[in-house]
Design an enzyme around this catalytic site. Sequence first.
Site, mmCIF file in Angstrom:
data_model
loop_
_atom_site.group_PDB
_atom_site.id
_atom_site.type_symbol
_atom_site.label_atom_id
_atom_site.label_comp_id
_atom_site.label_asym_id
_atom_site.label_seq_id
_atom_site.Cartn_x
_atom_site.Cartn_y
_atom_site.Cartn_z
ATOM 1 C CG HIS A 166 41.177 69.620 -53.301
ATOM 2 N ND1 HIS A 166 39.830 69.501 -53.525
ATOM 3 C CD2 HIS A 166 41.313 70.264 -52.109
ATOM 4 C CE1 HIS A 166 39.165 70.034 -52.511
ATOM 5 N NE2 HIS A 166 40.037 70.512 -51.653
ATOM 6 N NE ARG A 223 32.286 70.122 -50.008
ATOM 7 C CZ ARG A 223 33.388 70.637 -50.537
ATOM 8 N NH1 ARG A 223 34.053 69.978 -51.492
ATOM 9 N NH2 ARG A 223 33.816 71.824 -50.162
ATOM 10 C CG ASP A 244 38.924 76.519 -52.910
ATOM 11 O OD1 ASP A 244 39.157 76.257 -51.716
ATOM 12 O OD2 ASP A 244 38.284 75.758 -53.658
ATOM 13 C CE LYS A 255 32.767 75.595 -49.085
ATOM 14 N NZ LYS A 255 33.809 75.291 -48.089
ATOM 15 C CG HIS A 256 33.823 75.838 -54.129
ATOM 16 N ND1 HIS A 256 32.884 74.864 -53.807
ATOM 17 C CD2 HIS A 256 34.801 75.728 -53.188
ATOM 18 C CE1 HIS A 256 33.295 74.192 -52.744
ATOM 19 N NE2 HIS A 256 34.452 74.698 -52.334
ATOM 20 C CG ASP A 298 36.494 74.546 -45.111
ATOM 21 O OD1 ASP A 298 35.942 75.309 -45.920
ATOM 22 O OD2 ASP A 298 37.729 74.414 -45.028
ATOM 23 N NE ARG A 342 38.039 71.222 -42.637
ATOM 24 C CZ ARG A 342 37.910 70.400 -43.662
ATOM 25 N NH1 ARG A 342 37.437 69.175 -43.488
ATOM 26 N NH2 ARG A 342 38.249 70.773 -44.883
#
Length: 572
Positions: free
Chosen positions: A276, A233, A348, A263-264, A165, A173
């Site tokens: 999440h 984002r 995901d 995404k998403h 990611d 990351r």
Amino acid sequence: MPRRLGVAFVALTLLLATGCAGERHRPAAPSPEPTSSSAAATPTPDAAADPAGRAADLVATLGDEDLVGQVLMAYAYGDSATTVSAGSAAGNRALAGVDTPAEMIAKYRLGGLILVGFTADDPTAGNQATTNVDNPKQVRELTDGLRAAAGKLPAGAAPFLIGTDQEYGVVTRVTQGVTLLPSALAAGAANDPALTEAAWRAAGTELAAMGINLDFAPVADVLVSRSTVIGSRSFGADPQRAAKQVGAAVRGLQSAGVGATVKHFPGHGHSADDSHTELPVLGQSKAKLAKEAWPPFTAGIDAGALAVMSAHLDVRSVDPGTAATFSRTVLTDVLRGQLGFQGVVITDGMNMAPAQKWSPGEAAVRALTAGNDLILMPPNVTKAYDGLLAALRDGSLPRDRLVEAATRVLTMKFRLADRPTPALDTLNAPAHRQAAEKLATAAVTVLRGPCGPAPVLGPVTVTSSGGRDGTRRVLTEALTAAGVEVVPRGGRVVHLVGYGDGTADLRSGAAVTVAMDTPYLLARATSPVLLATYSSSRASMTGLARVLAGKAEPTGRSPVKVAGLPATTCGD
């Protein structure tokens, strides 16, 4: 006509009476286009061969175990493929009954692995070093080891997928030794697809140099809610402007030989809830989603995106009560039928709460049956693998569906094949930093204050909220390099804030307040001058310093509405 007017520091810090802050079918996704860079050299004749044909030929030779493995993209603990800490080994044994990432690949015939930024001992990465992504040299050695393990498998003729990611901004990351782009929201503020494409091409080149060939980016969610899980984002609240940015990011990444994942789907920005921990509900009509949520996904598909990520979202107007991840209506009828996507659909994370409604095996079968081709981050690799294999053999998972999914995954791999890997000294190259800085500078937005130029007066003092000492130092260095005197105290205050909804992060008496994430907090700021960079990257601080010093014009336009502030800005 947009007003491209300059600005200098003293004008920003004066209290002035007035200011200017005021149904579709598409062909299969094409292979990434080569560029003149070493990262995207012209493919060899073998690479130019039909990727789908090569994939079909390989699939015809694979047994059940290998077919199942190709549709799994797990995560593993450890900073090396073959040698890991005792804690990482214990984590891998709990996850997959093996000690190392290489052993996981071999045992489960995995099609890919995602690099993550958390450890077995500290899944939130709150206080320990990351597991897979410490620095570029370590990442390259890890990815070389993963590919060596995968090359021994029957499917080893196809490149092993290694993803992460790397969105830039709050979800990044690999953060050390690489060029860090400004956030997606910053690119939305700059509103220049050419700058976005150039920056993402640089980013793709650096990912390729580290051995990463699939990026779970860009985010195509339109930020119509005050979502904290999406936030900066996203490229913004305007679906058409966001669409242009998504297409540019896809083209940039894939021109460097790195697959893009849009995404998403079908649009996490239309809910403020966090998938999440719960199953967010999209209550909008299908027509409204088609108009407001799906244009960026369409743009990504048109730009040739190799993958789309499905989301754990309950789309009430399409398939009420079912997460899109597990909805054949959403993925097969809408994404493939209506939007025409023919590439790889990736779930995901299957370790997220909505997917853990079922056992890892049953969840994997349900996701594959709904139309996903690649199962991402199963919470238990053994159970997911065994569940898929058992379902294949008892007929509850149709073999044709598994073959179709494995063929799509291998087709994507062959589209990414046979491209030279750039050297590590490509990372953080001057041309890459310049591309990031151009985009970041163009993003700087005046939300309150004058737009006209004025002489620069100092000195200034930089302060920050939320323990952002490193960012404050970076801005101080950039201001000094731009010719602005910076003093520890007593100067006109430039105050940096991150994400927030209250006044705790704000500083009374600051001459300038700068939002380095979503700009909503500026609605409560009392400074005479309000600026937004939407990002705290070095590139963004460099761009901000140039604007404050009067060396660059603040041409950005806020991609989201901020309560109480004019809709028009200096970039309009």
